[in-house]
Write an enzyme that holds these catalytic residues in place. Sequence first.
Site, short mmCIF file in Angstrom:
data_model
loop_
_atom_site.label_atom_id
_atom_site.label_comp_id
_atom_site.label_asym_id
_atom_site.label_seq_id
_atom_site.Cartn_x
_atom_site.Cartn_y
_atom_site.Cartn_z
N ASP A 27 -6.24 10.48 -7.25
CA ASP A 27 -5.73 11.67 -6.54
C ASP A 27 -4.54 12.39 -7.19
O ASP A 27 -3.58 11.74 -7.61
CB ASP A 27 -5.24 11.30 -5.14
CG ASP A 27 -6.13 10.36 -4.40
OD1 ASP A 27 -7.20 10.02 -4.91
OD2 ASP A 27 -5.73 9.94 -3.31
N GLN A 43 -2.24 9.50 -8.93
CA GLN A 43 -2.47 8.07 -8.82
C GLN A 43 -2.85 7.56 -10.21
O GLN A 43 -3.81 8.07 -10.83
CB GLN A 43 -3.59 7.80 -7.79
CG GLN A 43 -3.18 8.15 -6.37
CD GLN A 43 -2.27 7.09 -5.79
OE1 GLN A 43 -2.72 6.04 -5.35
NE2 GLN A 43 -0.97 7.35 -5.79
N TRP A 51 -9.09 1.26 -11.70
CA TRP A 51 -8.08 1.32 -10.64
C TRP A 51 -7.31 0.00 -10.61
O TRP A 51 -7.90 -1.07 -10.76
CB TRP A 51 -8.78 1.58 -9.30
CG TRP A 51 -7.87 1.92 -8.16
CD1 TRP A 51 -7.40 3.15 -7.85
CD2 TRP A 51 -7.34 1.01 -7.18
NE1 TRP A 51 -6.59 3.08 -6.73
CE2 TRP A 51 -6.55 1.78 -6.30
CE3 TRP A 51 -7.45 -0.36 -6.97
CZ2 TRP A 51 -5.87 1.22 -5.22
CZ3 TRP A 51 -6.78 -0.91 -5.89
CH2 TRP A 51 -6.00 -0.14 -5.02
N PHE A 86 0.85 4.46 -3.19
CA PHE A 86 -0.36 5.24 -2.91
C PHE A 86 0.00 6.72 -2.79
O PHE A 86 1.15 7.12 -2.90
CB PHE A 86 -1.04 4.71 -1.65
CG PHE A 86 -2.02 3.59 -1.92
CD1 PHE A 86 -1.94 2.80 -3.05
CD2 PHE A 86 -3.04 3.31 -1.00
CE1 PHE A 86 -2.85 1.77 -3.29
CE2 PHE A 86 -3.95 2.29 -1.23
CZ PHE A 86 -3.86 1.52 -2.37
N ASP A 152 -1.08 8.57 2.87
CA ASP A 152 -1.19 9.87 2.22
C ASP A 152 -0.38 10.97 2.92
O ASP A 152 -0.93 12.01 3.32
CB ASP A 152 -2.67 10.30 2.09
CG ASP A 152 -3.56 9.23 1.46
OD1 ASP A 152 -3.00 8.32 0.79
OD2 ASP A 152 -4.78 9.28 1.64
C1 FRU Z 1 -7.99 8.60 -1.94
C2 FRU Z 1 -7.20 7.31 -1.82
C3 FRU Z 1 -6.00 7.51 -0.92
C4 FRU Z 1 -5.06 6.44 -1.40
C5 FRU Z 1 -5.32 6.42 -2.88
C6 FRU Z 1 -5.18 5.07 -3.52
O1 FRU Z 1 -8.77 8.69 -3.09
O2 FRU Z 1 -8.04 6.28 -1.35
O3 FRU Z 1 -6.30 7.44 0.46
O4 FRU Z 1 -3.74 6.72 -1.09
O5 FRU Z 1 -6.64 6.89 -3.06
O6 FRU Z 1 -5.24 5.16 -4.90
#
Ligand code: FRU
Length: 473
Positions: A27, A43, A51, A86, A152
Amino acid sequence: MPTKIEVTNNRYRLGYHLMTPGGWMNDPNGFCYFQGYYHVFYQYYPYSAAWGPMHWGHARSKDLVSWETLPTALTPGDSEDEDGCFSGSAVVKDDKLFLIYTGHHYYGDNDPDHFWQNQNLAYSTDGIHFTKYAHNPIIAKAPVDNTQHFRDPKVWQADDHYYLVLGSQDQQGLGRVLLYRSDDLMDWTYLGPIAGAKDVQHEGFMWECPDLFNLNGQQVLLTSPQGIKATDKQYLNLFQTGYFIGQLDYQQPQLQHRTDFQELDHGHDFYATQTVLTPDGRRVVLGWMAMWESQMPEQADGWAGALTLPRELTLKGHQLVMQPVREVAALRTQTLLNQQATVNGTADFGNNLEQAEFKASLDLTATQQLKSTISLMNASQQAVVSLTFDQATGDLVLHRADRPDARYAVTATDRDSLELDLFIDTSSIELFINGGTVVFTERFYDDTAKSLQLQTDQAVTVTAKLFALNGQA
Ligand code: FRU
């Protein structure tokens, strides 16, 4: 310290889209304007192309098109964000840049769904170096009727207050958005949920990445619900990004008279948007140009993910329209083609296209029930991505060679022309149709030479321009 992963092959590296210098991206976060620069965070996992514990990567730009990568802004591992920083957002106050983000915490039993989340603050005076607030968290716990999904934060200023919305899930398992208010960004008061899913099938079990803003005197709630059930032609990605339009009553608090959920982009690769208000009053959105279920072959090369072009959002009735910001015109380095021609059958445009914009108008005043397809072709004359238009129904169908599942949209049938504005990069294409009323965002993985091909089943006048775009932006 582990070592950062490096890019080992440039075959899919994009020319004018924001990517990590190496490592994983999802994100966009903290999109803001501060001391003469647009800042975008994202992110980020610097140690692998998959990830991992989330960091905040960082880039800035004076013009929204050429980006300078800055040092990592947030690194997880403190007590308030042990297992990840996050997604979140940014706000400028007293000439300081504040980031508000979610701290992610596992219970340590190896169950990825067994976690809790809180909200934290960090700040900077130079827009480069960030200090986490000493008294984090600023929002320690979810409301009692919430599950662990509580993340978020998107912050904004209105009148003398700051507000933020948070993505969440209630105890019934429905997605919703919570509203908080503060005077100083540190002490936050919970005001309540402002909107929630009617049921999981139509509106989802968790609303990620909410964003709330004004357009034309109405409020737009942009969010990424999880769990909406696919229909034949809609909601076909694992999760969607879309919007509700209504009137926010801060007293209730409630987004009144809200419309049904509408998807913002019809492509395979678009998620987790975030907007900024530019100094000249435009609402500009960025999305993650990927999706959780997408294959990302660039992972083999040491990186993954990118952000879309910045797009200006406007409202047309109850529809959000999305067009590349006008600044992208500065990417044009050369006009490769500027012509008007009658196409009846097949016409080819360009060759060796790496970074390019194709802007075309098909005159529909003399055609009846035209069927037409624009395709990005590879060196073996196979379509990598193609979009078919049916004048009789307004149907638009997008096919991608590496995905069995098509994507769909419908455009107005009373139009005199079909307007295409396609942005091609090494491994992405963004298709803006009819002034941004329909948009498809796609990645593709074919590193052979590309060209464009237009096919029509009757004679149609086509006005076309092809621009080379700056690949080092
Ligand atoms: C959306 C999400 C968010 C979270 C982030 C984690 O893609 O799942 O809700 O904060 O990615 O990387």
